[in-house]
Design a protein around this motif. Structure first.
Motif, PDB file in Angstrom:
ATOM      1  N   HIS A 103       0.845  -1.199   0.000  1.00 46.93           N
ATOM      2  CA  HIS A 103       0.000   0.000   0.000  1.00 46.93           C
ATOM      3  C   HIS A 103       0.877   1.245   0.000  1.00 46.93           C
ATOM      4  O   HIS A 103       0.661   2.187  -0.771  1.00 46.93           O
ATOM      5  CB  HIS A 103      -0.923  -0.009   1.219  1.00 46.93           C
ATOM      6  CG  HIS A 103      -1.715   1.250   1.388  1.00 46.93           C
ATOM      7  ND1 HIS A 103      -1.234   2.349   2.084  1.00 46.93           N
ATOM      8  CD2 HIS A 103      -2.949   1.610   0.951  1.00 46.93           C
ATOM      9  CE1 HIS A 103      -2.138   3.305   2.064  1.00 46.93           C
ATOM     10  NE2 HIS A 103      -3.192   2.887   1.388  1.00 46.93           N
ATOM     11  N   ALA A 104       1.889   1.252   0.868  1.00 42.12           N
ATOM     12  CA  ALA A 104       2.789   2.410   0.930  1.00 42.12           C
ATOM     13  C   ALA A 104       3.520   2.608  -0.382  1.00 42.12           C
ATOM     14  O   ALA A 104       3.678   3.738  -0.869  1.00 42.12           O
ATOM     15  CB  ALA A 104       3.787   2.227   2.076  1.00 42.12           C
ATOM     16  N   ASP A 105       3.968   1.500  -0.991  1.00 44.41           N
ATOM     17  CA  ASP A 105       4.657   1.601  -2.282  1.00 44.41           C
ATOM     18  C   ASP A 105       3.739   2.221  -3.336  1.00 44.41           C
ATOM     19  O   ASP A 105       4.174   3.052  -4.144  1.00 44.41           O
ATOM     20  CB  ASP A 105       5.102   0.213  -2.752  1.00 44.41           C
ATOM     21  CG  ASP A 105       6.252  -0.348  -1.936  1.00 44.41           C
ATOM     22  OD1 ASP A 105       6.970   0.442  -1.306  1.00 44.41           O
ATOM     23  OD2 ASP A 105       6.418  -1.587  -1.932  1.00 44.41           O
ATOM     24  N   MET A 106       2.488   1.807  -3.344  1.00 44.77           N
ATOM     25  CA  MET A 106       1.565   2.327  -4.346  1.00 44.77           C
ATOM     26  C   MET A 106       1.280   3.803  -4.107  1.00 44.77           C
ATOM     27  O   MET A 106       1.265   4.608  -5.047  1.00 44.77           O
ATOM     28  CB  MET A 106       0.257   1.539  -4.324  1.00 44.77           C
ATOM     29  CG  MET A 106      -0.722   1.974  -5.411  1.00 44.77           C
ATOM     30  SD  MET A 106      -2.171   0.918  -5.475  1.00 44.77           S
ATOM     31  CE  MET A 106      -3.001   1.611  -6.906  1.00 44.77           C
ATOM     32  N   MET A 107       1.033   4.174  -2.871  1.00 41.84           N
ATOM     33  CA  MET A 107       0.727   5.580  -2.591  1.00 41.84           C
ATOM     34  C   MET A 107       1.924   6.478  -2.906  1.00 41.84           C
ATOM     35  O   MET A 107       1.759   7.649  -3.249  1.00 41.84           O
ATOM     36  CB  MET A 107       0.316   5.755  -1.127  1.00 41.84           C
ATOM     37  CG  MET A 107      -1.012   5.101  -0.777  1.00 41.84           C
ATOM     38  SD  MET A 107      -2.405   5.663  -1.797  1.00 41.84           S
ATOM     39  CE  MET A 107      -2.744   4.188  -2.769  1.00 41.84           C
ATOM     40  N   LYS A 108       3.127   5.909  -2.816  1.00 44.74           N
ATOM     41  CA  LYS A 108       4.334   6.668  -3.166  1.00 44.74           C
ATOM     42  C   LYS A 108       4.312   7.055  -4.639  1.00 44.74           C
ATOM     43  O   LYS A 108       4.889   8.061  -5.034  1.00 44.74           O
ATOM     44  CB  LYS A 108       5.564   5.807  -2.848  1.00 44.74           C
ATOM     45  CG  LYS A 108       6.905   6.457  -3.163  1.00 44.74           C
ATOM     46  CD  LYS A 108       8.056   5.573  -2.686  1.00 44.74           C
ATOM     47  CE  LYS A 108       8.131   4.279  -3.460  1.00 44.74           C
ATOM     48  NZ  LYS A 108       9.309   3.463  -3.063  1.00 44.74           N
ATOM     49  N   GLU A 109       3.628   6.259  -5.456  1.00 48.79           N
ATOM     50  CA  GLU A 109       3.602   6.506  -6.901  1.00 48.79           C
ATOM     51  C   GLU A 109       2.601   7.584  -7.311  1.00 48.79           C
ATOM     52  O   GLU A 109       2.729   8.150  -8.398  1.00 48.79           O
ATOM     53  CB  GLU A 109       3.218   5.212  -7.640  1.00 48.79           C
ATOM     54  CG  GLU A 109       4.197   4.075  -7.469  1.00 48.79           C
ATOM     55  CD  GLU A 109       3.663   2.778  -8.074  1.00 48.79           C
ATOM     56  OE1 GLU A 109       2.505   2.788  -8.568  1.00 48.79           O
ATOM     57  OE2 GLU A 109       4.377   1.772  -8.052  1.00 48.79           O
ATOM     58  N   ILE A 110       1.577   7.833  -6.489  1.00 46.19           N
ATOM     59  CA  ILE A 110       0.441   8.643  -6.936  1.00 46.19           C
ATOM     60  C   ILE A 110       0.706  10.125  -6.708  1.00 46.19           C
ATOM     61  O   ILE A 110       1.203  10.536  -5.660  1.00 46.19           O
ATOM     62  CB  ILE A 110      -0.854   8.229  -6.209  1.00 46.19           C
ATOM     63  CG1 ILE A 110      -1.064   6.717  -6.312  1.00 46.19           C
ATOM     64  CG2 ILE A 110      -2.053   8.977  -6.797  1.00 46.19           C
ATOM     65  CD1 ILE A 110      -1.119   6.185  -7.726  1.00 46.19           C
ATOM     66  N   ARG A 111       0.365  10.929  -7.710  1.00 48.24           N
ATOM     67  CA  ARG A 111       0.383  12.383  -7.588  1.00 48.24           C
ATOM     68  C   ARG A 111      -1.082  12.828  -7.647  1.00 48.24           C
ATOM     69  O   ARG A 111      -1.760  12.635  -8.655  1.00 48.24           O
ATOM     70  CB  ARG A 111       1.185  13.023  -8.729  1.00 48.24           C
ATOM     71  CG  ARG A 111       2.596  12.469  -8.864  1.00 48.24           C
ATOM     72  CD  ARG A 111       3.487  12.848  -7.685  1.00 48.24           C
ATOM     73  NE  ARG A 111       4.775  12.167  -7.749  1.00 48.24           N
ATOM     74  CZ  ARG A 111       5.111  11.136  -6.979  1.00 48.24           C
ATOM     75  NH1 ARG A 111       4.255  10.662  -6.094  1.00 48.24           N
ATOM     76  NH2 ARG A 111       6.308  10.574  -7.086  1.00 48.24           N
ATOM     77  N   TRP A 112      -1.551  13.409  -6.554  1.00 46.82           N
ATOM     78  CA  TRP A 112      -2.993  13.614  -6.399  1.00 46.82           C
ATOM     79  C   TRP A 112      -3.505  14.873  -7.085  1.00 46.82           C
ATOM     80  O   TRP A 112      -4.712  15.023  -7.293  1.00 46.82           O
ATOM     81  CB  TRP A 112      -3.360  13.628  -4.916  1.00 46.82           C
ATOM     82  CG  TRP A 112      -3.126  12.290  -4.292  1.00 46.82           C
ATOM     83  CD1 TRP A 112      -2.064  11.916  -3.521  1.00 46.82           C
ATOM     84  CD2 TRP A 112      -3.946  11.120  -4.427  1.00 46.82           C
ATOM     85  NE1 TRP A 112      -2.172  10.594  -3.163  1.00 46.82           N
ATOM     86  CE2 TRP A 112      -3.325  10.085  -3.697  1.00 46.82           C
ATOM     87  CE3 TRP A 112      -5.148  10.863  -5.084  1.00 46.82           C
ATOM     88  CZ2 TRP A 112      -3.872   8.803  -3.611  1.00 46.82           C
ATOM     89  CZ3 TRP A 112      -5.691   9.585  -4.998  1.00 46.82           C
ATOM     90  CH2 TRP A 112      -5.063   8.577  -4.273  1.00 46.82           C
ATOM     91  N   THR A 113      -2.613  15.781  -7.429  1.00 45.18           N
ATOM     92  CA  THR A 113      -3.042  16.999  -8.114  1.00 45.18           C
ATOM     93  C   THR A 113      -2.161  17.225  -9.329  1.00 45.18           C
ATOM     94  O   THR A 113      -1.014  16.749  -9.396  1.00 45.18           O
ATOM     95  CB  THR A 113      -2.934  18.226  -7.196  1.00 45.18           C
ATOM     96  OG1 THR A 113      -1.548  18.494  -6.934  1.00 45.18           O
ATOM     97  CG2 THR A 113      -3.668  18.006  -5.876  1.00 45.18           C
ATOM     98  N   GLU A 114      -2.691  17.973 -10.274  1.00 38.45           N
ATOM     99  CA  GLU A 114      -1.896  18.319 -11.456  1.00 38.45           C
ATOM    100  C   GLU A 114      -0.680  19.144 -11.063  1.00 38.45           C
ATOM    101  O   GLU A 114       0.403  18.990 -11.640  1.00 38.45           O
ATOM    102  CB  GLU A 114      -2.765  19.094 -12.448  1.00 38.45           C
ATOM    103  CG  GLU A 114      -3.815  18.241 -13.134  1.00 38.45           C
ATOM    104  CD  GLU A 114      -4.539  19.000 -14.221  1.00 38.45           C
ATOM    105  OE1 GLU A 114      -4.052  18.992 -15.366  1.00 38.45           O
ATOM    106  OE2 GLU A 114      -5.584  19.599 -13.907  1.00 38.45           O
TER     107      GLU A 114
END
Length: 791
Positions: free
Chosen positions: A610-621
């Motif tokens: 889960h932590a690895d995946m959230m590290k990948e996400i950019r939540w805003t442009e």
């Protein structure tokens, strides 16, 4: 006198039809001859009537409260009561109240004395003058779950002289975890049950029922008929009514109060003081009721998230939202939260009604924070301060997300890398600055897992080295760094194609230094063909390098044309040992969708992955543009409802609750939706699983992807399962929790019935092929200055 004419005399004039609706009591005042006759007839003709006569106790309490400075004995109390009665017989004093629905007949003090005595212990929390002011106030409550608690608390305090209550629904057994009533009221309209409870508490309090709820046709009547409301309390579930109520309340300058029964949130909008105030503090922009009227529950979710503030939800509420229509039918409400919220909303409404300085905003009276456990520092006794609006949905991800890897190359790695390049061959071409730039730009256009871009390029004296920056790609899902090496192989393929376009020959040496796995490849460039140089069979793919991208957009299912299938297979198999397997039948696609979805669920419900995946996400442009790595959330092409659910997944505490509950079925939906529009799901493999094989597999992957791009076929990597299985099969599940190991083993058995792979096979990438429309956005790349070292 007829019974009808008598009712017109003794009933509240505005409630003449209420008795037929079953929620307003009948009043008998025996001091009047007609009432005495009717009361006698009731007792004579209805054997079900139960009589409750405590008038003497009420009179004794009344005279005691009127002499607060004295301690009265029984004889003095009796004397004061006799003086108060002035010869009127006790049976004839006051009023007899008949509750037809329960067949109770109760003897009470009449209205003025009843109110005086019942509110006596309000003093001086509410002064006599304030109580008189409140008696002239009108409060409307829309929605009678939390609203029932609000209405009853207002009635308890008598902080209004008139209550208007609205709800179209009947009581159901599942309502009774939070609505204080008896099981005898099941199937009774909520307004009727609530009005009866108020009448049994205080039969003199004016109550107007809107059993059809409020809607566009009757909202003006609810707000204005019989006098304008002083306060509207919104506790309804219908989003369009929430908006329309506020729009009309603002037009009439009526303040609105709302409780959400989560984290003790009380929302106040003082339209009486701020007639131009944006509704819901501007959280929904200029959203109009007609835009959301008739939407499905799923389509309403993003608007619900905007209204209640997704980034301020309690962990349990957020986790439960993921289980709605999975393991629970609707969102949760607890009796404790509803009672707490009812009290808070009633208290807020009373202070507004009295003219106290209650400001617009959102106020959190969060008991879990205020009353903390022993492992926490106690929160301040004051609730969370108000804000004019909740944080935007684009707020920074919670601290549970692992911080990203450094965006700049590490100086030590760069300096050491220069010295580790192997000696070049005589006759190699020295690239000029612009050539070098074009080649490396082509290289960094390659795909990488989570767009982590795990490369460091080093150029010196005609030698270009491609190094694996493991800090950028390291994750539990990437066993032994193989996924990062696939990305480097794809980058190497692009460099070769770009060099050929420049008229150069290229020699690629994978892993040129024994024992140095970070130096993944070395490139030498020549002005003429040389021994060991790359072939030119794939050169036509070069023009697709700048066009290639991930496209997750959904589409209708279509068949994969024979020519496309053959071209993709040829591109993959042009790399020695590489192979392409395709799933195309509906049954195969349905099964692989189930497997991919279960893998996604397992990834999100295990803390490290889960932590690895959230590290990948950019939540805003803005975050995506500033970082220029990772995946912008908008690139997932999710529906607004699914994106709202994905945002909830950010916080590990939420996911941990879902895991402990055995939930998470909703986490599998995105895979099912994605595969529903697939022409095929494809798997690229290499026969062995060494790093050199993954490097070559990356080259095969890039050739297939560029081929698909030229043919208008969208590619969507779905890589979780192959890399989860790599750790399970070759790593013995090292680093995985036991629950995930068990899930992965079960999935592997089903997976092997779809794909022809062995434990030693390198599974390079699993991906979807479809005829999707243009992608909404493309992932960015870090600038050359961050990834290229040259001297």
């Amino acid at each position: 006198m007829t019974t009808t004419s008598w009712q017109q005399l003794i009933s509240h004039p505005s409630q003449r039809d209420a008795e037929s609706a079953g929620w307003w009591p009948r009043f008998f005042r025996p001091a009047r001859e007609e009432d005495a006759e009717l009361l006698g007839r009731l007792l004579r003709d209805d054997p079900r009537v139960q009589v409750f006569d405590t008038i003497d106790r009420q009179l004794r309490d009344l005279v005691k409260t009127r002499h607060p400075r004295r301690t009265l004995g029984d004889q003095e109390i009796a004397r004061l009561v006799d003086e108060h009665l002035r010869g009127v017989p006790r049976l004839s004093y006051g009023v007899w109240v008949h509750y037809p629905w329960s067949h109770r007949l109760v003897h009470l003090l009449d209205e003025a004395e009843f109110v005086e005595l019942r509110t006596n212990r309000n003093k001086y929390k509410i002064s006599a003058a304030e109580q008189a002011t409140l008696a002239g106030r009108r409060i409307g409550v829309v929605g009678l779950s939390v609203g029932q608690s609000v209405a009853l608390t207002i009635a308890l305090e008598r902080s209004a002289g008139e209550l208007r209550i609205a709800d179209f629904d009947d009581l159901e057994l599942s309502n009774m975890n939070r609505i204080r009533t008896g099981v005898h009221n099941l199937d009774v309209p909520k307004v009727v049950a609530t009005a009866r409870d108020i009448a049994e508490l205080d039969p003199f309090l004016q109550v107007k029922c809107f059993s059809e709820g409020v809607n566009s046709d009757n909202l003006e009547r609810f707000l204005l008929e019989g006098g304008k409301l002083d306060i509207a309390v919104d506790e309804c579930d219908s989003l369009d009514i929430k908006l329309e109520l506020r729009l009309r309340a603002r037009a009439h300058r009526i303040p609105v109060v709302m409780d959400t029964s989560d984290r003790g949130l009380i929302d106040v909008e003082r339209f009486d003081l701020e007639p131009d105030r944006p509704i819901l503090h501007g959280l929904v922009g200029d959203l109009r009721p007609e835009r959301i009227r008739g939407l499905s529950t799923e389509d309403k979710v993003p608007y619900v998230m905007q209204i209640i503030g997704q980034d301020t939800l309690s962990t349990r509420f957020a986790a439960t939202l993921l289980e709605v229509q999975q393991t629970v039918s609707t969102w949760p409400q607890l009796g404790s939260a509803v009672v707490h919220g009812g009290a808070a909303a009633a208290d807020t409404a009373r202070r507004i009604a009295l003219g106290e300085p209650v400001r617009s905003g959102r106020y959190y009276v969060d008991l879990e924070q205020i009353i903390s456990g022993p492992e926490q520092e106690p929160a301040a006794a004051v609730a969370t301060p108000p804000a004019s609006a909740t944080p935007p949905a684009s707020a920074t991800p919670p601290a549970s997300a692992t911080p990203p890897a450094s965006a700049t190359p590490r100086p030590a790695l760069a300096a050491a890398s220069l010295a580790r390049l192997p000696a070049g061959e005589a006759g190699a071409v020295e690239l000029d600055r612009e050539q070098l730039r074009r080649l490396v730009e082509a290289g960094i256009a390659a795909p990488s897992g989570g767009n982590c871009q795990p490369w460091l390029w080093v150029y010196e004296a005609g030698r270009l080295g491609l190094f694996h920056d493991r800090a950028r790609s390291e994750s539990l899902a990437d066993f032994q760094g193989a996924g990062g090496v696939v990305a480097l192989g794809a980058a190497a393929e692009n460099v070769v194609l770009a060099a050929h376009r420049e008229g150069l020959s290229v020699r690629v040496s994978p892993f040129p230094r024994e024992g140095d796995d970070d130096l993944t490849a070395a490139f030498e460039f020549f002005g003429a063909p040389v021994r060991g140089a790359e072939g030119h069979a794939m050169d036509a793919l070069a023009d697709a390098i700048g066009l290639r991208h991930t496209n997750r957009r959904q589409s209708g299912r279509a068949a994969l044309a024979d020519e496309h299938r053959e071209a993709l297979a040829a591109a993959v198999r042009s790399v020695p040992g590489a192979d392409l397997q395709l799933l195309e039948s509906p049954a195969e696609l349905e099964e692989v969708a189930a497997l991919i979805g279960a893998g996604d669920r397992a990834r999100l419900l295990a803390q490290r992955t889960h932590a690895d995946m959230m590290k990948e996400i950019r939540w805003t442009e803005a975050e995506a543009a500033a970082r220029r790595d990772g995946i912008f959330a908008g690139a997932f092409e999710l529906s607004p409802a699914d994106l709202a659910g994905f945002r909830i997944c950010r916080d590990w505490r939420t996911m941990d609750l879902v895991r402990r509950w055995g939930g998470g079925g909703a986490l599998e939906k995105m895979a099912h939706k994605a595969v529903a529009g697939a022409m095929a799901v494809a798997l690229i493999t290499m026969p062995r699983a060494g790093l050199a094989d993954y490097f070559q597999g990356g080259r095969a992957l890039e050739r297939a992807w560029l081929t698909a791009t030229q043919r208008g076929i969208a590619v969507y990597p779905m890589a979780t399962l192959p890399y989860l299985f790599a750790r399970l099969v070759r790593g013995g599940g090292e680093g995985m929790d036991p629950e995930t190991v068990e899930v992965a083993r079960a999935l592997r058995e089903r997976y092997l019935r779809l794909f022809d792979v062995a434990d030693a096979t390198a599974e390079i990438l699993l991906f979807r092929l479809s005829l999707a429309g243009p992608a909404s956005t493309r992932s960015l790349r870090r600038p050359l200055e961050e990834v290229l070292v040259a001297r």
